[in-house]
Design an enzyme around this catalytic site. Structure first.
Site, PDB file in Angstrom:
ATOM      1  N   GLY A 332      73.468   4.186 -14.660  1.00 35.15           N
ATOM      2  CA  GLY A 332      73.329   5.605 -14.960  1.00 35.15           C
ATOM      3  C   GLY A 332      73.940   6.472 -13.865  1.00 35.15           C
ATOM      4  N   SER A 333      73.340   7.634 -13.644  1.00 36.13           N
ATOM      5  CA  SER A 333      73.980   8.669 -12.819  1.00 36.13           C
ATOM      6  C   SER A 333      74.071   8.341 -11.334  1.00 36.13           C
ATOM      7  CB  SER A 333      73.250   9.998 -13.007  1.00 36.13           C
ATOM      8  OG  SER A 333      73.429  10.462 -14.332  1.00 36.13           O
ATOM      9  N   VAL A 334      73.328   7.359 -10.832  1.00 36.39           N
ATOM     10  CA  VAL A 334      73.516   6.955  -9.436  1.00 36.39           C
ATOM     11  C   VAL A 334      74.964   6.520  -9.222  1.00 36.39           C
ATOM     12  CG1 VAL A 334      72.900   5.226  -7.679  1.00 36.39           C
ATOM     13  CG2 VAL A 334      71.108   6.322  -9.016  1.00 36.39           C
ATOM     14  N   LYS A 336      77.520   7.880 -10.193  1.00 35.10           N
ATOM     15  CA  LYS A 336      78.411   9.020  -9.970  1.00 35.10           C
ATOM     16  C   LYS A 336      78.816   9.136  -8.497  1.00 35.10           C
ATOM     17  CE  LYS A 336      76.641  11.484 -13.995  1.00 35.10           C
ATOM     18  NZ  LYS A 336      75.726  12.503 -14.531  1.00 35.10           N
TER      19      LYS A 336
END
Length: 615
Positions: A332-334, A336
């Site tokens: 997920g967004s980690v 990014k």
């Protein structure tokens, strides 16, 4: 007649010569065996009359960074019988059945078996062994042995691992460092006569065992306990399937804590968590038993027992798995943070770039949504990271392109295993490069449609925030003998130049703002500079509506000394990482930062007044 006499003399001479030659050969052979081979055959004869019993070596201890012993040994006994020496078999059977808690029939089979030595039971409590020894039963041998003992039961169960009946490592550090820990067994040699009865006053020879070395590890008992308590608390509050935590030093890869709750009991590793099998597990066992059951009215019970045994073994194997290294998940967004680092390195974005988020981004014919369906509107790059805005990172992925994205995956070490000193590390599950189109590239850029292990994610981010050197995550620090003398300092590979110092510094600054001002603000602790990133991802199949909430944080943001990754598997109710995972890391950091000697910074009066007003 004269010819006959001459002929007979020749025959006698030939016969005599032959006899003398044979005698000479026999004498020569006898001299050879008695003089030149006497030592060899003497040893063979002695071996035939010697009975050998092992003296188990004490396995080395596993000791944490504070000097706390996490794995040690308890003295137990092995009870054996020597058939030829037993004088009162019925008394032996009675006493052993009573003291060992075994069925009389099982004991009888072992006692009556004709063998040089027959083991009746191992891992017997020393008190029981002493009582049997005091009975002075002829033919019964009580040998002291060692059984692995874990003073803290369930703590770090999947990290430490455990040993089997032969005291050999099965999982975890116990198996990886087996060569250091196991030591060398000794022997007891006793002389017997031709009937196998020990010769009185013949004495015995002993070959003393060599104890194993002690393994000193980076895991910190206190930090591990802080993390376990926090993980159990959120697991119960959110009725989650499990919670995992990794705490490590990003500058050298030493792991201070690794938690996977629920943990199992290392002193009873063959009992499933919770004792009895759960209803879902029971259904699984029943289905497997049905499938394995032979057809027809005369199906054998053995097949059913075998199916049940296999099912339980599958469940045990699942219980022993370490999700931090054996299992993969969509980060997920980690992730990014990784896309950000690659974009800075390639020069496709600057802090001054602006973006517009209407709540989605069209990629070919696909509308890919932001988590905020109404959109974030106009935002600069730092705000895009603070808001965890999907359209911003889709744009970065498209700017990078497939070749550059995969180039940096290789450079960052994301596509290789970390090399952690635990068994069974899983590899990253990534799209084949040739199959990646614009849609796949878009989803990869914000952490979906592929899978990594938690330890891989923590290690990769460590390399991006520590100035650009990729470390090898590890527990083993050194090996010492029982006197505390150093045997070996354990070394691990470090790869330099993963990212530039400039990229690393900029990334740290941006991630600090994610916590102080953005989506990770629930991890903020007054007086500490904390960087971090939230994440919420959905498990497969998507139709199951199960989520994984996570938060990765580090402190101090300007010079990271500690990094923590927390993952909540299938929380019930609210499942956003910023809402439920970030506060848990805040709680962990609140405990461990002062413990590690990381001091609070003074908060300016104006800022303190502002924070007080906001409260």
């Amino acid at each position: 007649m004269f010819r006959n006499k001459t002929f007979n003399r020749k025959k006698l001479l030939v016969a005599f010569t032959a006899i003398m030659l044979v005698l000479a050969i026999l004498v020569g052979r006898l001299v050879y065996l008695m003089v030149f081979c006497s030592e060899y055959y003497g040893q063979k004869a002695e071996d035939l009359h010697e009975r050998e019993r092992d003296i188990k070596a004490a396995r080395g201890k596993i000791i944490d960074s504070t000097g706390t012993v996490l794995a040690t040994n308890r003295t137990v006994c092995t009870i054996s019988v020597i058939h030829s020496q037993i004088k009162e078999p019925e008394e032996v059977i009675r006493v052993l059945s009573k003291e060992l808690g075994m069925e009389e029939e099982k004991v009888r089979k072992r006692v009556e078996k004709v063998s040089s030595i027959e083991r009746v039971k191992s891992n017997v409590d020393k008190e029981v062994g002493d009582r049997i020894r005091n009975c002075k039963l002829a033919g019964v041998k009580v040998d002291e042995d060692y059984k692995r003992y874990y003073p803290y039961g369930t703590m770090a169960s999947r990290v430490l691992g455990f040993t089997g009946g032969d005291n050999q490592g099965i999982i975890g550090l116990e198996v990886i460092y087996e060569e250091y820990l196991k030591g060398s067994n000794g022997k007891i040699l006793t002389l017997t006569d031709a009937r196998g009865v020990e010769i009185e006053n013949a004495g015995e020879r002993r070959q003393e065992p060599v104890d194993g070395y002690n393994l000193h590890i980076s895991l910190d008992y206190n930090i591990q306990m802080y993390c376990e308590q926090a993980a159990k608390k959120v697991m119960e509050a959110k009725s989650a399937d499990g919670v995992s935590v990794i705490v490590m030093k990003p500058d050298n890869g030493e792991i201070l804590a690794m938690v996977n709750v629920p943990e199992f009991d290392l002193n009873d590793p063959f009992t499933l968590i919770g004792g009895d099998v759960s209803p879902s597990e029971a259904q699984k066992i029943e289905a497997q038993e049905t499938a394995a059951q032979p057809k027809g009215e005369e199906a054998e019970d053995g097949a059913k027992d075998k199916a049940k045994g296999q099912s339980k073994q599958d469940l045990l194997n699942q219980m022993w798995r370490n999700p931090c290294i054996n299992d993969t998940y969509e980060p997920g967004s980690v992730f990014k943070t990784i896309t950000t680092a690659a974009s800075f390195e390639e020069g496709v974005v600057t802090l001054n770039d602006h973006f517009f988020c209407p709540g989605y981004k069209m990629v070919e014919d696909r509308r890919i949504h932001c988590h905020k369906r109404t959109g974030h509107g106009s935002e600069d790059f730092t705000q895009g990271l603070m808001n965890s805005c999907n359209p911003v990172f889709i744009e970065l992925g498209l700017r990078l392109g497939v070749d550059n994205m995969y180039k940096y995956f290789e450079q960052f070490g994301l596509l290789s295993r970390t090399g952690i000193d635990l068994p069974g590390e899983a590899a990253t599950i990534m799209h084949n490069k040739k199959n990646v189109g614009p849609v796949e590239l878009a989803t990869i850029s914000f952490g979906q449609s592929f899978q990594v292990t938690p330890i891989q994610l923590a290690t990769t981010v460590s390399s991006l925030i520590n100035g650009g050197h990729r470390v090898t995550p590890h527990f083993g620090v050194s090996v010492k003998d029982s006197q505390g003398e150093l045997v070996e300092n354990l070394q691990y590979e470090v790869k330099e130049g993963v990212v530039s110092e400039g990229t690393s510094q900029t990334l740290r600054s941006m991630l600090e703002k994610v916590v102080s001002e953005g989506s990770g603000n629930r991890a903020y602790i007054e007086g500490f500079t904390i960087g971090g990133k939230t994440a919420t991802s959905q498990t497969l199949p998507r139709s199951a509506n199960k989520y994984i909430s996570s938060f990765l944080g580090f402190a101090p943001a300007e010079d990271p000394q500690v990094l923590a990754l927390l993952i909540i598997n299938n929380p019930q109710g609210i499942y956003y990482g910023g809402t439920i995972a970030a506060p848990v890391v805040k709680e962990i950091f609140s405990n461990i930062l002062p413990y590690l000697g990381i001091e609070k910074e003074a908060v300016p009066e104006k800022e303190a007044a502002k924070e007080e007003a906001e409260r």
